[in-house]
Design a protein around this motif. Structure first.
Motif, mmCIF file in Angstrom:
data_model
loop_
_atom_site.group_PDB
_atom_site.id
_atom_site.type_symbol
_atom_site.label_atom_id
_atom_site.label_comp_id
_atom_site.label_asym_id
_atom_site.label_seq_id
_atom_site.Cartn_x
_atom_site.Cartn_y
_atom_site.Cartn_z
ATOM 1 N N GLY A 35 49.462 -15.822 33.350
ATOM 2 C CA GLY A 35 49.350 -16.237 32.826
ATOM 3 C C GLY A 35 47.631 -16.395 33.885
ATOM 4 O O GLY A 35 46.600 -16.118 33.952
ATOM 5 N N ALA A 36 48.019 -17.811 34.452
ATOM 6 C CA ALA A 36 48.420 -18.870 35.646
ATOM 7 C C ALA A 36 46.907 -17.617 37.132
ATOM 8 O O ALA A 36 46.070 -17.778 37.036
ATOM 9 N N TRP A 37 48.586 -16.631 37.116
ATOM 10 C CA TRP A 37 48.049 -15.565 37.772
ATOM 11 C C TRP A 37 46.594 -14.678 37.520
ATOM 12 O O TRP A 37 46.006 -13.990 38.395
ATOM 13 N N VAL A 38 46.803 -14.384 36.239
ATOM 14 C CA VAL A 38 45.781 -13.146 36.714
ATOM 15 C C VAL A 38 44.787 -14.361 36.192
ATOM 16 O O VAL A 38 43.123 -13.142 36.069
ATOM 17 N N ARG A 39 44.487 -15.480 35.760
ATOM 18 C CA ARG A 39 42.477 -15.837 35.850
ATOM 19 C C ARG A 39 42.927 -16.150 37.231
ATOM 20 O O ARG A 39 41.120 -16.180 37.406
ATOM 21 N N ARG A 40 43.727 -16.027 38.170
ATOM 22 C CA ARG A 40 42.934 -16.142 39.700
ATOM 23 C C ARG A 40 42.762 -14.946 40.282
ATOM 24 O O ARG A 40 42.370 -14.843 41.823
ATOM 25 N N GLY A 41 43.183 -13.956 38.869
ATOM 26 C CA GLY A 41 42.665 -12.499 39.988
ATOM 27 C C GLY A 41 43.816 -11.450 40.001
ATOM 28 O O GLY A 41 43.460 -10.617 41.039
ATOM 29 N N ALA A 42 44.991 -11.835 39.776
ATOM 30 C CA ALA A 42 45.677 -11.314 39.989
ATOM 31 C C ALA A 42 46.291 -10.294 38.983
ATOM 32 O O ALA A 42 45.905 -10.072 38.171
ATOM 33 N N ARG A 43 45.808 -8.441 39.797
ATOM 34 C CA ARG A 43 46.665 -7.350 38.730
ATOM 35 C C ARG A 43 47.528 -7.062 39.384
ATOM 36 O O ARG A 43 47.876 -6.117 37.741
ATOM 37 N N PHE A 44 48.877 -6.523 40.116
ATOM 38 C CA PHE A 44 50.075 -5.879 40.146
ATOM 39 C C PHE A 44 50.899 -7.437 40.302
ATOM 40 O O PHE A 44 51.292 -8.611 40.832
ATOM 41 N N LEU A 45 51.076 -7.192 38.711
ATOM 42 C CA LEU A 45 52.370 -7.966 38.104
ATOM 43 C C LEU A 45 53.658 -7.859 38.675
ATOM 44 O O LEU A 45 54.401 -7.245 37.472
ATOM 45 N N TYR A 46 54.524 -8.392 39.424
ATOM 46 C CA TYR A 46 55.971 -7.682 39.704
ATOM 47 C C TYR A 46 56.641 -8.751 39.484
ATOM 48 O O TYR A 46 56.336 -9.838 39.529
ATOM 49 N N THR A 47 57.751 -8.150 38.832
ATOM 50 C CA THR A 47 59.095 -8.499 38.558
ATOM 51 C C THR A 47 60.115 -7.978 38.651
ATOM 52 O O THR A 47 59.714 -7.068 39.380
ATOM 53 N N SER A 48 61.096 -8.143 38.498
ATOM 54 C CA SER A 48 62.044 -7.912 38.674
ATOM 55 C C SER A 48 63.472 -7.432 37.290
ATOM 56 O O SER A 48 63.177 -8.509 36.480
ATOM 57 N N LEU A 49 64.296 -7.089 37.389
ATOM 58 C CA LEU A 49 65.293 -6.565 36.106
ATOM 59 C C LEU A 49 65.512 -8.419 36.328
ATOM 60 O O LEU A 49 66.008 -9.537 34.883
#
Length: 227
Positions: free
Chosen positions: A196-210
């Motif tokens: 959530g904090a990164w989205v507020r800072r402009g992130a749009r591609f939220l990468y994660t792993s299984l």
């Protein structure tokens, strides 16, 4: 439902991209059912080969997910083979010069016979050299998104992948702040705690792993199951 990552990012919406960690078609079904937007097919850091890419991509696309490949190489023939697999986007690793972005776009154009505009083309910044030329790389025509790689950036800075080092945190903050200020879409690895904090800072591609998704749930289950 079509969850086009390229269209969502262009519209300023966040996209959740999950790396399944290898070739596992049932995992794609599960990720789609649980709400992922994009399958991150990692041919750089997992054992997924080009022969497996079409099956993974079709499995994702059948559920409406976008299929994005991270290449292990910048070789034109290798990139062309990935594009020929019918993927929706490609991550070029270790980008350190704008010329590499132009080359990616040219390869995509040739491979798709002029349909490169339908693809999500991503340049990954994950080195000191890439950071130093950030403005040039970010401004390269045809690149849709900059993916920040904190782990390799930490290695490049001499910290053996320690992404919590203050110097690495500062470098990531500098890269992302500059991209956000310029209105350039970017992404990076996230967790449920900081997404959530990164989205507020402009992130749009939220990468994660299984693995990242499973670990806290299994740890909670283990704790709950301990007498």
């Amino acid at each position: 439902m079509n969850r086009s990552a390229k269209n969502a990012i262009a519209a300023g919406k966040p996209v959740i991209a999950v790396n399944p960690g290898g070739f596992a078609l049932p995992a794609v079904d599960a990720l789609a059912a649980c709400g992922a937007d994009c399958l991150f097919i990692d041919c750089e850091r997992t054992a997924v080969s080009v022969e497996s890419v079409p099956m993974l991509a079709r499995a994702a696309q059948a559920h409406g997910l976008s299929a994005v490949v991270r290449s292990y190489s910048k070789d034109a023939a290798t990139l062309t083979r990935y594009f020929d697999c019918g993927i929706d986007g490609l991550v070029l690793p270790q980008v350190e010069a704008p010329e590499e972005c132009a080359r990616l776009r040219a390869i995509a154009r040739a491979a798709t016979r002029g349909r490169e505009g339908t693809l999500l083309l991503i340049a990954q910044i994950e080195s000191v050299a890439g950071h130093s030329r950030l403005d040039e790389i970010a401004g390269a025509p045809g690149i849709d998104l900059i993916l920040v790689g904190p782990n390799d950036l930490a290695h490049s800075m001499g910290y053996l992948g320690d992404t919590k080092r203050p110097e690495v945190v500062a470098a990531v903050d500098d890269i992302t702040a500059r991209l956000h200020a310029k209105g350039i879409a970017y992404g990076l690895p996230v967790t449920a705690e900081n997404a959530g904090a990164w989205v507020r800072r402009g992130a749009r591609f939220l990468y994660t792993s299984l693995e990242t998704l499973l670990r806290p749930s299994l740890q909670a289950l283990r704790t709950a199951a301990t007498p």
